[in-house]
Design an enzyme around this catalytic site. Structure first.
Site, mmCIF file in Angstrom:
data_model
loop_
_atom_site.group_PDB
_atom_site.id
_atom_site.type_symbol
_atom_site.label_atom_id
_atom_site.label_comp_id
_atom_site.label_asym_id
_atom_site.label_seq_id
_atom_site.Cartn_x
_atom_site.Cartn_y
_atom_site.Cartn_z
ATOM 1 N N CYS A 419 -32.353 19.198 -9.130
ATOM 2 C CA CYS A 419 -32.424 20.279 -10.114
ATOM 3 C C CYS A 419 -33.806 20.936 -10.074
ATOM 4 C CB CYS A 419 -32.072 19.761 -11.500
ATOM 5 S SG CYS A 419 -31.704 21.071 -12.687
ATOM 6 N N HIS A 546 -26.816 17.468 -10.347
ATOM 7 C CA HIS A 546 -27.304 16.126 -10.709
ATOM 8 C C HIS A 546 -26.347 15.069 -10.156
ATOM 9 C CE1 HIS A 546 -30.542 17.130 -13.665
ATOM 10 N NE2 HIS A 546 -29.869 18.263 -13.751
ATOM 11 N N GLU A 548 -26.713 12.002 -9.713
ATOM 12 C CA GLU A 548 -26.823 10.686 -10.361
ATOM 13 C C GLU A 548 -25.739 10.461 -11.412
ATOM 14 O OE1 GLU A 548 -29.825 13.403 -12.568
ATOM 15 O OE2 GLU A 548 -29.113 13.081 -10.521
#
Length: 608
Positions: A419, A546, A548
């Site tokens: 990001c 993102h 994750e």
């Protein structure tokens, strides 16, 4: 440990469509942050390993509508769901542990409940009535829970059979009182055999005496019972195993059997918590208490959790990643990032060491003001095997992040920017390779002559909450030569979660690609730059999304997996082998589906 539950349905793996939902409420006492989220996730994981479909709801008693406007120092990271919901980090735990996909309505806040009730009042739904906390607010809470519990969270679309509900905060908090009252009523509405309460409490052990103290737990349970809820299981959080005499004392004063007092001591890995609970008979008790349709099966999901826990304890080789951010004083601010790194490290048989670096400490001003911190920060950075710059907001520390990116690029060190990390990688490249000295994001310098990162057209600067580009979006790979595309399994596109207000300026794309920084992933319209890769570098990758948020213990996120492979010096051999690991690095089985009834195929890791 295999259960000997007397209520087995041996002929069917799931409840009939008309079967009653089972609700498990997890409350906490003494202190907040005691581990309710991990325990709730672990309960769900155990039940799912026995073939049940499990969903989860997190209740946050604060008045905010959602977690979107919180500082990470308030409640930790803001977790983003597929539908764009900005929620509490515990929903990330639920998704990772249970391998499910939740939506924004799985996170209930006081703000959402009051907003819904006030909207109904304005529409005239309560015409002629005085709108009160009881019954209107408490009824709204119960209706929300019952409606959301039926929403499928698995790939197979089957309605859940069990709903695990975590009530945030601690018993006795003023803001949680309407929720406690709602569940006092709820237990009678759904009947006793369909509702149970697990209370998580702290057993302090003062270093001066070394004695385990039960009084805080006694007081917490007494208060909970005074409010109308009597716990069925008391989970005791403690540093060491709870002594038998302590269990008996809690049993005596808290109105439960000794077998209903469960010890949850500190363990080496969170992967051990489901195993710890199961070994103490939690499944047997829930099966009997809720008449659960547990099915005897090979339980491969249980096997892989045990294998993960064992591997986490025995790995010896270390790999270190420098996490360069601005919220490094609180590890919860980067929970999903740390988990994604752990998943990837575990997959290649390495123990992860995260070196937290406050990006402001890398800047030249820190050398004058706090030289010790400055030199310590640079020592951490230079000694790490890889560099990660995660997402964030605000100008503080951005120059330090760009210095870290510059060092990783020049030293050929593995780098991943997420990001804001990707946006700053573009800014750094523009300044030091293209020669645009004032290149910046308009978020930090609106007057820049080279705005390489710009405000998105749909962003509403007048309102902060829920105005970003949020949720799952598709990214199209523009070249087959992309390293990240290979790590994803040579797919044409991926769907990942986003949370940003700014984007790389697409009009300047050709300047970067001419110098070797390629935009290998774009959105469906080809207007937004999603993935960058630097040619002739061991691993220099930036992603606007993102990744994750979708990483799982057995299915690590490819961008993070690539970073760990490169940091361990294994990336090139991994790619050369067709993205396969050696047998010692693979798990014995791997589930490609979130359904508890799906057969687990042999692992060819990581066919992600």
């Amino acid at each position: 440990m295999q259960t000997s539950c007397p209520y087995l349905w041996l002929l069917s793996s799931r409840l009939p469509s008309h079967a009653t939902m089972k609700y498990i409420l997890v409350t906490g006492g003494v202190i907040s942050g005691i581990g309710k989220g991990i325990i709730a996730s672990s309960i769900g994981t155990i039940l799912k390993s026995y073939g049940l479909h499990v969903t989860a709801i997190k209740i946050d008693p604060y008045i905010n509508i959602d977690a979107g406007t919180f500082s990470p120092y308030e409640h930790g990271e803001v977790f983003v769901l597929d539908d764009g919901g900005e929620v509490d980090l515990d929903l990330g735990n639920y998704e990772r542990f249970l391998d499910i996909c939740l939506i924004r309505d799985n996170n209930i806040t006081t703000g959402k409940i009051y907003q819904a009730v006030i909207n109904k009042e304005r529409r005239g739904d309560y015409l002629g009535k005085t709108v009160q906390v009881v019954p209107h607010i408490t009824d709204a809470i119960q209706e929300w829970v019952m409606k959301q519990a039926k929403i499928s969270v698995d790939d197979d679309g089957v309605e859940p059979q069990v709903c695990v509900i975590e009530l945030g905060g601690t018993v006795g908090d003023i803001e949680s009182m309407p929720f406690i009252e709602a569940f006092r009523q709820f237990q009678f509405k759904v009947k006793r055999e369909n509702f149970c309460n697990i209370h998580v409490s702290l057993i302090p052990q003062p270093s001066t005496t070394g004695e385990q103290k039960t009084k805080p737990t006694q007081n917490s349970v007494r208060e909970l019972r005074g409010l109308g809820l009597s716990p069925d299981l008391i989970m005791c959080r403690c540093a060491t195993v709870v002594e038998t005499s302590v269990k008996e004392k809690i049993s005596m004063f808290c109105h439960v059997e000794p077998t209903q007092v469960i010890c949850v001591q500190d363990v080496s890995s969170v992967y051990r918590v489901p195993l710890l609970l199961e070994d103490q008979g939690v499944v047997d008790y829930l099966c009997q208490r809720l008449n659960l349709p547990i099915k005897m099966k090979s339980r491969k999901m249980h096997t892989k959790w045990k294998e993960m826990a064992d591997r986490a304890d025995r790995v010896l080789e270390r790999v270190s990643i420098a996490l360069v951010g601005k919220y490094t004083k609180l590890s919860d601010a980067y929970t999903s990032v740390i988990k994604a790194l752990e998943h990837s490290a575990l997959a290649i048989n390495y123990k992860l060491e995260v070196k937290y670096i406050d990006s402001a400490d890398l800047e030249a001003s820190a050398l004058k003001e706090e030289p010790v911190k400055y030199h310590e920060a640079w020592q951490k950075l230079c000694s790490a095997h890889g560099v990660l710059v995660p997402g964030g907001f605000g100008v503080r520390g951005t120059e330090g992040k760009m210095l870290a990116i510059n060092w990783a690029r020049k030293q050929n060190k593995p780098f991943l920017g997420v990001c804001l990390g990707m946006q700053l990688a573009v800014c750094e490249f523009a300044r030091n390779v293209l020669g645009w000295e004032d290149a910046n994001s308009t978020e930090f310098n609106p007057e820049s002559k080279h705005p390489v990162v710009i405000d998105m057209p749909e962003h509403n600067p007048g309102q902060m909450g829920g105005t970003m580009r949020l949720g799952r979006r598709r990214t199209i790979f523009t070249t087959r030569a992309s390293v990240l595309r290979k790590l994803y399994g040579d797919v044409e596109h991926v769907d990942e979660r986003h949370r940003h207000r700014f984007e790389v300026n697409p009009q300047l794309k050709h300047h970067f690609e001419k110098e070797g920084l390629h935009f290998v992933g774009q959105d469906v319209e080809g207007e937004r730059m999603e993935v960058i890769e630097l040619q002739d570098h061991c691993y220099f990758v930036g992603v606007q999304y993102h990744p994750e948020f979708t990483s799982r213990p057995i299915k690590p996120s490819p961008p993070y997996f690539g970073l760990l492979l490169a940091a361990a010096g294994k990336l090139q051999s991994y790619l050369a082998k067709g993205c396969r690991l050696s047998p010692r690095d693979t798990y014995s089985d791997h589930s490609g589906s979130s359904s508890p009834d799906m057969d687990i195929s042999d692992l060819k890791f990581p066919s992600l």
